[in-house]
Design an enzyme around this catalytic site. Sequence first.
Site, PDB file in Angstrom:
ATOM      1  N   ASN A  47     -33.265  81.650  80.371  1.00 32.53           N
ATOM      2  CA  ASN A  47     -33.108  80.440  81.160  1.00 32.53           C
ATOM      3  C   ASN A  47     -32.565  79.303  80.305  1.00 32.53           C
ATOM      4  O   ASN A  47     -32.794  79.227  79.095  1.00 32.53           O
ATOM      5  CB  ASN A  47     -34.407  80.052  81.866  1.00 32.53           C
ATOM      6  CG  ASN A  47     -35.593  79.865  80.945  1.00 32.53           C
ATOM      7  OD1 ASN A  47     -35.743  80.559  79.941  1.00 32.53           O
ATOM      8  ND2 ASN A  47     -36.461  78.925  81.299  1.00 32.53           N
ATOM      9  N   GLU A  60     -32.267  85.329  85.098  1.00 31.95           N
ATOM     10  CA  GLU A  60     -31.630  86.376  85.889  1.00 31.95           C
ATOM     11  C   GLU A  60     -30.214  85.988  86.314  1.00 31.95           C
ATOM     12  O   GLU A  60     -29.318  86.830  86.363  1.00 31.95           O
ATOM     13  CB  GLU A  60     -32.494  86.791  87.083  1.00 31.95           C
ATOM     14  CG  GLU A  60     -33.038  85.688  87.928  1.00 31.95           C
ATOM     15  CD  GLU A  60     -34.342  85.058  87.473  1.00 31.95           C
ATOM     16  OE1 GLU A  60     -35.098  84.617  88.351  1.00 31.95           O
ATOM     17  OE2 GLU A  60     -34.617  84.967  86.267  1.00 31.95           O
TER      18      GLU A  60
END
Length: 140
Positions: A47, A60
């Site tokens: 992230n 992701e």
Amino acid sequence: MLNEEIIDAMVRQAMDITRNAYLHHEEELAVGACVLASDGTMYTGCNVQNRMPQLCASAEQVAMYKALSDGKREFDGIVIIADTQEPYIPSGMSLQMLAEFEVPDVVMANLNGMVDQKPLDELLPYYHKMKENKRFSFDD
């Protein structure tokens, strides 16, 4: 379904990439992800936080962007991991991105070894119906 050996390899890669997370505040959570393309290539992401929430990217998303920018369009699964009490659950926005590319298996994990594997349609049960929604078609 992803087998245990592949999941273990993906979990290790996702865990390793968490150290590269860019966190705006110390109390923010470092998250790692590893997506498996159908050809067996693994792509990791962490992230990236920012003062402006609109400029943040989830682990992701970063993993998917790396795979997509490498020309991949078919995927077998994704692992998402963080230092949480329970396995890390991806956001609805991330699930929508996974649905766009029909990533079938989502493995949620934590750094304590807890792993929970779910099919995407269990986490986002109406994604097949959403793909049929023509309101946002650019073909018109």
